[in-house]
Design a protein around this motif. Structure first.
Motif, short mmCIF file in Angstrom:
data_model
loop_
_atom_site.label_atom_id
_atom_site.label_comp_id
_atom_site.label_asym_id
_atom_site.label_seq_id
_atom_site.Cartn_x
_atom_site.Cartn_y
_atom_site.Cartn_z
N UNK A 176 -12.91 18.17 24.67
CA UNK A 176 -11.94 17.16 25.11
C UNK A 176 -10.66 17.10 24.28
N UNK A 177 -10.76 17.13 22.95
CA UNK A 177 -9.56 17.03 22.13
C UNK A 177 -9.01 15.60 22.11
N UNK A 178 -7.82 15.46 21.50
CA UNK A 178 -7.23 14.14 21.29
C UNK A 178 -6.56 13.59 22.54
N UNK A 179 -6.44 14.41 23.60
CA UNK A 179 -5.74 13.96 24.80
C UNK A 179 -6.65 13.24 25.78
N UNK A 180 -7.93 13.07 25.41
CA UNK A 180 -8.91 12.43 26.28
C UNK A 180 -9.23 11.04 25.75
N UNK A 238 -10.83 -1.81 18.13
CA UNK A 238 -11.07 -0.79 17.12
C UNK A 238 -9.98 0.26 17.30
N UNK A 239 -8.91 0.12 16.52
CA UNK A 239 -7.71 0.92 16.77
C UNK A 239 -7.97 2.42 16.63
N UNK A 240 -8.72 2.82 15.61
CA UNK A 240 -8.93 4.25 15.37
C UNK A 240 -9.66 4.92 16.52
N UNK A 241 -10.61 4.21 17.14
CA UNK A 241 -11.39 4.77 18.25
C UNK A 241 -10.90 4.29 19.61
#
Length: 286
Positions: free
Chosen positions: A93-97, A246-249
Motif C-alpha cells: 500500500x505505501x503512504x498513499x493509502x 491519533x494523528x500519526x496513524x
C-alpha cells in the motif's frame, strides 16, 4: 508464491488472535484456537466460505481490497501487511493509502478501556474495530459488511445509528462527514478503495453528490459532545461522546461515557451487561 503459503499465513494470524483483541466477547466454550473463521470473515467483510477456500489454498487471487480488509481485521503490523499483499500478487500500500492498522499503542489504549464503549474509525469514517461494550450499546457491528461499515453511508443510505438527532443535527452531521471525506480524499488522492467509496456514494445518494460538488470546507463548530442513545432494552441514555484523533496513524477513537453515579451511568451499565450477555449466548451456540 504458492497460494497455500498465503492461506497458511492467514490461518496462523487468525489463530494467534483472541476475541478480546478483536473487540468480540469471549463467549462460552471455544473449540477453535484464536478467532473462528466466521468471526474473522465478519470483521473483514467477506464470506466464511471464501475465507475457508483462501486458507485451504483454493482461492488463489484475492483482490487488493480483500487483502487490505484481512490485514485490518487481523491487526497485522506494517511488515506483515506488506507481506500479505506481496503473497497475493499486489503492490504494497505505501503512504498513499488510508491507514487502517491498529497500532500496538492504540490497542493498549483500547485494552485499558475494555469496559467502556469505544470504536476506532479510519480517516474515511469506516469502522475498524468496536469493543464489546460499544456493540452492546450501538448494536452488533460485526454484522456490518463492506460499505455498511462507513458512518457516512449508514447516515445517508443505510439505517443510521441509535444516536438520536434532530433533522437539523442530522443535516449538519452529514455535511460535516462529506466535507471530512473530501479532505481525506485530498490527502490520499491515489487510494483506489477511497475512490471506489466515493463513486459508490455518488451512485447511491443524490444528497452526497450535492454536498460533494458544493466544495464546502469542514465546519469546525462543535456538533455537541452530549449524545442521546436510544437503546432498545433500556431506553434513552444521555452520554458524553469524545473523539480522539491519533494523528500519526490518522485514526479517530470515539469514547462514550456517563457521569458516575447518575441514572444514565446505571442505564449504560445495564445496556452493556444485557448486550454482552446476548452476544456471548449467540457465540456459545455457534
Amino acid at each position: 508464491m504458492e497460494s497455500s503459503e498465503l492461506g497458511g499465513l492467514v490461518r496462523s494470524w487468525r489463530e494467534r488472535m483472541t476475541p478480546a483483541s478483536a473487540g468480540l466477547p469471549e463467549g462460552g466454550r471455544r473449540r477453535a484456537i484464536g478467532l473462528r473463521r466466521e468471526e474473522l470473515a465478519a470483521l473483514a467483510g467477506i464470506s466464511p466460505d471464501y475465507l475457508t477456500r483462501l486458507e485451504q489454498g483454493r482461492a488463489t487471487s484475492p483482490s487488493a481490497q480483500v487483502v487490505q480488509s484481512l490485514a485490518r481485521a487481523l491487526r497485522l503490523s506494517d511488515a506483515e501487511r506488506d507481506l500479505l499483499h506481496r503473497l497475493a500478487g499486489h503492490a504494497t500500500p505505501g503512504l498513499s493509502v488510508v491507514p487502517t492498522r491498529i497500532s500496538a499503542s492504540v490497542q493498549r489504549l483500547l485494552d485499558r478501556l475494555a469496559h467502556t464503549p469505544v470504536a476506532v474509525y479510519d480517516a474515511t469514517g469506516t469502522l475498524l474495530v468496536a469493543n464489546a461494550p460499544y456493540n452492546a450499546l450501538m448494536g452488533d457491528t460485526t454484522a456490518w459488511h463492506g460499505i455498511a461499515r462507513t458512518a457516512l453511508w449508514r447516515n445517508l443510505v443505510g439505517t443510521g445509528s441509535r444516536v438520536v438527532h434532530t433533522p437539523e443535527e442530522q443535516a449538519d452531521l452529514i455535511a460535516m462527514q462529506v466535507a471530512d471525506l473530501r479532505m481525506t480524499s485530498s490527502r490520499y488522492p491515489t487510494d483506489r478503495s477511497l475512490r471506489r467509496l466515493i463513486a459508490q456514494l455518488k451512485a447511491e445518494s443524490p444528497l452526497f453528490v450535492e454536498l460533494w460538488d458544493s466544495g464546502a470546507a469542514p465546519d469546525q463548530r462543535e456538533l455537541g459532545r452530549s449524545k442521546t442513545i436510544l437503546h432498545p432494552a433500556v431506553g434513552p441514555i444521555d452520554l458524553d461522546c469524545d473523539s480522539l484523533v491519533v494523528a500519526q496513524d490518522d485514526l479517530r477513537i470515539m469514547v462514550y461515557t456517563a457521569e458516575p453515579g447518575t441514572p444514565d451511568a446505571e442505564k449504560l451499565a445495564l445496556a452493556i451487561v444485557l448486550g454482552t450477555q446476548t452476544l456471548s449466548d449467540v457465540l456459545a451456540n455457534d
